[in-house]
Design a protein around this motif. Structure first.
Motif, PDB file in Angstrom:
ATOM      1  N   THR A   1      24.951  58.494  31.119  1.00 62.34           N
ATOM      2  CA  THR A   1      26.080  59.031  30.351  1.00 62.34           C
ATOM      3  C   THR A   1      27.404  58.460  30.854  1.00 62.34           C
ATOM      4  OG1 THR A   1      24.744  61.052  30.444  1.00 62.34           O
ATOM      5  CG2 THR A   1      26.725  61.153  29.143  1.00 62.34           C
TER       6      THR A   1
ATOM      7  N   ALA B   1      30.448  55.732  30.427  1.00 58.66           N
ATOM      8  CA  ALA B   1      31.056  54.986  29.321  1.00 58.66           C
ATOM      9  C   ALA B   1      31.771  53.716  29.773  1.00 58.66           C
ATOM     10  CB  ALA B   1      32.029  55.896  28.570  1.00 58.66           C
TER      11      ALA B   1
ATOM     12  N   ALA C   1      26.756  55.793  27.880  1.00 63.48           N
ATOM     13  CA  ALA C   1      27.041  56.672  26.748  1.00 63.48           C
ATOM     14  C   ALA C   1      28.060  55.935  25.881  1.00 63.48           C
ATOM     15  CB  ALA C   1      27.628  57.984  27.236  1.00 63.48           C
TER      16      ALA C   1
ATOM     17  N   HIS D   1      30.473  56.054  22.748  1.00 64.73           N
ATOM     18  CA  HIS D   1      31.169  57.009  21.874  1.00 64.73           C
ATOM     19  C   HIS D   1      31.260  56.457  20.452  1.00 64.73           C
ATOM     20  CE1 HIS D   1      32.379  59.846  25.053  1.00 64.73           C
ATOM     21  NE2 HIS D   1      32.355  58.778  25.824  1.00 64.73           N
ATOM     22  N   ARG D   2      32.281  56.896  19.725  1.00 63.59           N
ATOM     23  CA  ARG D   2      32.396  56.510  18.314  1.00 63.59           C
ATOM     24  C   ARG D   2      32.489  54.989  18.152  1.00 63.59           C
ATOM     25  NH1 ARG D   2      35.587  59.366  13.768  1.00 63.59           N
ATOM     26  NH2 ARG D   2      35.912  61.007  15.275  1.00 63.59           N
TER      27      ARG D   2
ATOM     28  N   ARG E   1      34.159  51.630  27.459  1.00 58.84           N
ATOM     29  CA  ARG E   1      35.582  51.947  27.488  1.00 58.84           C
ATOM     30  C   ARG E   1      36.435  50.710  27.780  1.00 58.84           C
ATOM     31  NH1 ARG E   1      36.745  57.564  28.589  1.00 58.84           N
ATOM     32  NH2 ARG E   1      38.941  56.966  28.765  1.00 58.84           N
TER      33      ARG E   1
ATOM     34  N   HIS F   1      25.014  61.114  23.436  1.00 54.69           N
ATOM     35  CA  HIS F   1      26.114  60.868  22.494  1.00 54.69           C
ATOM     36  C   HIS F   1      25.713  60.422  21.082  1.00 54.69           C
ATOM     37  CE1 HIS F   1      28.382  61.580  25.981  1.00 54.69           C
ATOM     38  NE2 HIS F   1      29.501  61.025  25.599  1.00 54.69           N
ATOM     39  N   ARG F   2      24.821  59.449  20.977  1.00 52.41           N
ATOM     40  CA  ARG F   2      24.449  58.946  19.653  1.00 52.41           C
ATOM     41  C   ARG F   2      23.043  59.409  19.268  1.00 52.41           C
ATOM     42  NH1 ARG F   2      26.874  53.749  17.472  1.00 52.41           N
ATOM     43  NH2 ARG F   2      29.046  53.997  18.096  1.00 52.41           N
TER      44      ARG F   2
ATOM     45  N   THR G   1      23.418  61.713  13.389  1.00 52.76           N
ATOM     46  CA  THR G   1      24.693  61.004  13.370  1.00 52.76           C
ATOM     47  C   THR G   1      24.667  59.963  12.257  1.00 52.76           C
ATOM     48  OG1 THR G   1      23.789  59.575  15.102  1.00 52.76           O
ATOM     49  CG2 THR G   1      25.207  61.379  15.808  1.00 52.76           C
TER      50      THR G   1
ATOM     51  N   SER H   1      28.652  59.503  16.657  1.00 52.85           N
ATOM     52  CA  SER H   1      28.371  60.202  17.913  1.00 52.85           C
ATOM     53  C   SER H   1      28.355  61.709  17.659  1.00 52.85           C
ATOM     54  CB  SER H   1      29.454  59.882  18.938  1.00 52.85           C
ATOM     55  OG  SER H   1      30.689  60.423  18.505  1.00 52.85           O
TER      56      SER H   1
ATOM     57  N   MET I   1      29.844  63.959  19.217  1.00 56.10           N
ATOM     58  CA  MET I   1      31.184  64.553  19.374  1.00 56.10           C
ATOM     59  C   MET I   1      32.034  64.345  18.124  1.00 56.10           C
ATOM     60  SD  MET I   1      32.301  63.932  23.306  1.00 56.10           S
ATOM     61  CE  MET I   1      31.179  64.284  24.659  1.00 56.10           C
ATOM     62  N   SER I   2      31.666  63.363  17.305  1.00 56.72           N
ATOM     63  CA  SER I   2      32.481  63.087  16.104  1.00 56.72           C
ATOM     64  C   SER I   2      31.961  63.814  14.865  1.00 56.72           C
ATOM     65  CB  SER I   2      32.531  61.576  15.837  1.00 56.72           C
ATOM     66  OG  SER I   2      31.245  61.054  15.527  1.00 56.72           O
TER      67      SER I   2
END
Ligand SMILES: [Zn+2]
Length: 383
Positions: A189, A191, A216, A218-219, A224, A249-250, A279, A285, A287-288
């Motif tokens: 996890t 990024a 992990a 993200h969108r 990162r 996440h995904r 998703t 993701s 979270m989105s």
């Protein structure tokens, strides 16, 4: 940081093993434990991966939150002290459902997370408790005993003091896990490639067991730093990681395309452990995800129920991922034992929990068994 540290196993590294996977991919096992029986109950991780798939159930904090033993938000597993028997039972449930690995619940038991909830003094005993519970289950069940490192949430490539603190967090957690005798490490996890490399460096410096490192994503389909997962995994492999890939996440549908790119970019084994949520390209993701039934509000973390993947969807994920040459498979946050069982069955396995996999032939209305009364089956159309 980029070079593989010299270890006592270096001589073994020359004994490179090549195994054809489906899709023509060739795998170079990293030189650690490919044949050695490093796990107390049989072959180690890399030897098992040479033979076939390895299932690693993850996402314990989400499941313990649903069961009422952990608070969403900080997601620190205080349950390790409050109800160790619940953690032990969760491990047992996941092994019963087909997990080959019992991972210590040291996720978010690092000093930064404990600082956030004001429990720094519990750092050492909480790590040791998680390791002891997982070891007990692993040795009882013949599963691999994995140590766990995770995102620190303080890594900042521009801040040297944060990097020193991340190094300290990883070094001390690796140390406790080595003392407990883990068979291998998971660093998950994460990024940032930079943070993942620090985790790998700590494992290489303080341990002599394999390292599985999963990002992990993200969108944005990038780390990162802005690297593609394939490029980031290629660099992790070059730095000495044994297994690389993506977790959390995904969901399956938005993770698989990235996983296939990773498979094409590296020689080592690849890991795929999605969250069991539907998703989409627009919301890739968990979270989105937004819920149209709740004013398009953010569903994460406790409103995700309407998006949960069915067992069949996880079964299909397992089939597709394994067919693409992915051997380290699992399901992360949101997974229940039924998802792990579906994953195991997608690989042709029959874990103990499969004794109770659905059999609708004996259902009161939809059954085909001759003992089911016609007065019920005739009524099917009105159900
Ligand atoms: Zn997760």
């Amino acid at each position: 940081m980029a070079a593989r540290p010299k270890t006592k196993t270096k001589a073994k590294a020359k004994k490179t093993t090549r195994t054809g996977l489906r899709g023509g991919t060739s795998v170079r096992a990293g030189g650690r434990d490919t044949s050695a029986k490093t796990a107390a109950n049989g072959p180690g991780l890399l030897a098992r991966l040479e033979q076939g798939p390895v299932i690693c159930a993850e996402g314990y904090v989400f499941e313990l939150e649903r069961r009422g033993y952990l608070q969403a938000g900080a997601f620190v597993p205080e349950v390790l002290f409050d109800h160790p028997e619940v953690v032990e039972q969760l491990h047992m449930d996941l092994v019963h459902a087909g997990s080959d690995v019992t991972e210590a619940l040291t996720y978010y038991v690092h000093r930064e997370k404990l600082r956030v909830i004001g429990r720094e003094k519990d750092l050492v005993p909480m790590n040791r408790a998680a390791l002891a519970i997982a070891k007990k289950v692993a040795r009882r069940t013949g599963t691999l005993f994995a140590g766990d490192l995770c995102n620190t949430n303080i890594y900042d490539p521009a801040d040297k003091s944060s990097i020193r603190e991340v190094e300290r967090i990883f070094a001390e957690q690796v140390g406790w896990a080595v003392e407990a005798g883990v068979d291998y490490f998971v660093a998950e996890t994460i990024a940032w490639l930079g943070e993942a490399l620090l985790a790998l460096e700590a494992i290489r410096k303080h341990a002599k067991v394999p390292a599985v490192i999963t990002f992990a994503i993200h969108r944005e389909p990038l780390t990162r730093e802005g690297l593609t997962p394939a490029e980031a995994c290629r660099r992790l492999e070059a730095a000495g990681a044994d297994v690389v890939g993506i977790n959390c996440h995904r969901g399956p549908s938005t993770m698989l395309p990235l996983i296939k790119e990773i498979r094409a970019a590296v020689n080592c084994h690849v890991a795929a452990l999605p969250v069991p949520y539907r998703t989409t390209a627009e919301q890739p993701s968990f979270m989105s995800l937004t819920d149209p039934y709740r004013g398009d509000g953010r569903a994460f973390p406790v409103g995700l129920d309407p998006f949960v993947c069915t067992r069949q969807e996880i079964f299909d994920f397992g089939r597709e991922a394994y067919g693409a040459g992915i051997r380290y498979l699992g399901v992360c946050c949101g997974a229940g034992p039924h998802h792990i069982r579906a994953l195991a069955e997608s690989l042709g396995r029959h874990p103990p929990a499969s004794r109770f996999s659905a059999d609708m032939s004996r259902h009161a209305f939809f059954g085909t068994d001759r003992k089911i009364r016609k007065i019920q089956t005739d009524y099917q159309v009105k159900l």
